[in-house]
Design a protein around this motif. Sequence first.
Motif, PDB file in Angstrom:
ATOM      1  N   ILE A  27     126.311  37.400   8.536  1.00 13.43           N
ATOM      2  CA  ILE A  27     125.723  36.972   7.257  1.00 13.43           C
ATOM      3  C   ILE A  27     124.853  38.086   6.684  1.00 13.43           C
ATOM      4  O   ILE A  27     124.923  38.389   5.490  1.00 13.43           O
ATOM      5  N   ARG A  28     124.048  38.717   7.520  1.00 14.21           N
ATOM      6  CA  ARG A  28     123.191  39.811   7.057  1.00 14.21           C
ATOM      7  C   ARG A  28     124.027  40.953   6.477  1.00 14.21           C
ATOM      8  O   ARG A  28     123.700  41.516   5.433  1.00 14.21           O
ATOM      9  N   ASP A  29     125.129  41.278   7.148  1.00  7.22           N
ATOM     10  CA  ASP A  29     126.013  42.334   6.678  1.00  7.22           C
ATOM     11  C   ASP A  29     126.630  41.963   5.328  1.00  7.22           C
ATOM     12  O   ASP A  29     126.674  42.773   4.406  1.00  7.22           O
ATOM     13  N   LEU A  30     127.090  40.725   5.201  1.00  8.75           N
ATOM     14  CA  LEU A  30     127.657  40.266   3.931  1.00  8.75           C
ATOM     15  C   LEU A  30     126.624  40.316   2.804  1.00  8.75           C
ATOM     16  O   LEU A  30     126.924  40.760   1.699  1.00  8.75           O
ATOM     17  N   LEU A  31     125.416  39.862   3.093  1.00  7.48           N
ATOM     18  CA  LEU A  31     124.366  39.889   2.073  1.00  7.48           C
ATOM     19  C   LEU A  31     124.041  41.315   1.651  1.00  7.48           C
ATOM     20  O   LEU A  31     123.838  41.592   0.466  1.00  7.48           O
ATOM     21  N   HIS A  32     124.011  42.225   2.620  1.00  8.75           N
ATOM     22  CA  HIS A  32     123.716  43.627   2.294  1.00  8.75           C
ATOM     23  C   HIS A  32     124.836  44.241   1.446  1.00  8.75           C
ATOM     24  O   HIS A  32     124.577  45.081   0.585  1.00  8.75           O
ATOM     25  N   LYS A  33     126.070  43.817   1.667  1.00 11.03           N
ATOM     26  CA  LYS A  33     127.204  44.365   0.917  1.00 11.03           C
ATOM     27  C   LYS A  33     127.485  43.618  -0.380  1.00 11.03           C
ATOM     28  O   LYS A  33     128.379  43.991  -1.119  1.00 11.03           O
ATOM     29  N   THR A  34     126.706  42.566  -0.651  1.00  4.15           N
ATOM     30  CA  THR A  34     126.937  41.814  -1.878  1.00  4.15           C
ATOM     31  C   THR A  34     125.730  41.811  -2.807  1.00  4.15           C
ATOM     32  O   THR A  34     125.848  42.224  -3.953  1.00  4.15           O
ATOM     33  N   ILE A  45     116.252  36.406   1.809  1.00  6.54           N
ATOM     34  CA  ILE A  45     117.360  35.494   1.526  1.00  6.54           C
ATOM     35  C   ILE A  45     117.614  34.574   2.717  1.00  6.54           C
ATOM     36  O   ILE A  45     117.773  33.360   2.555  1.00  6.54           O
ATOM     37  N   MET A  46     117.652  35.149   3.915  1.00  2.00           N
ATOM     38  CA  MET A  46     117.896  34.351   5.122  1.00  2.00           C
ATOM     39  C   MET A  46     116.793  33.307   5.314  1.00  2.00           C
ATOM     40  O   MET A  46     117.076  32.148   5.640  1.00  2.00           O
ATOM     41  N   THR A  47     115.544  33.696   5.102  1.00  2.00           N
ATOM     42  CA  THR A  47     114.417  32.771   5.231  1.00  2.00           C
ATOM     43  C   THR A  47     114.539  31.634   4.213  1.00  2.00           C
ATOM     44  O   THR A  47     114.371  30.460   4.553  1.00  2.00           O
TER      45      THR A  47
END
Length: 127
Positions: A27-34, A45-47
């Motif tokens: 999820i962290r990787d996806l968020l960083h790439k989006t 975002i995760m929090t």
Amino acid sequence: MKYSKTVEKGLDFIKAIDATELTPLEIRDLLHKTVANTFDDVDKIMTAARKEGIITDKNGMCHFPYEAHELEFFKPKIKQTKESNKCRFCGRSMNESHYIELKSGLIGPYGSTCVRKLYLDYLFEEE
């Protein structure tokens, strides 16, 4: 609750993910790439996603609760444009860009292969 534009986009993206569980790293990787340029933004975002009940943690995995999938949300759309750009996911140059339109704004650009790696498979069923 009011969040920054980046966090709002991140929450909209997580709501749209077509998966039942992913590792926190995925999820962290996806968020960083989006949607997020910094890992501090990813953490925010995760929090917020945990606080809003969009994801829950269990056995080292992030789960997308059934109730969260049943919530009404803006179904993203894919927009294609003919323009020279670099893919946000892999960094390759491309002549056709794909953007994902979320309720909170556009994310991208992505190449045709990379846009399919974002766990949004249901967007391509109509093709």
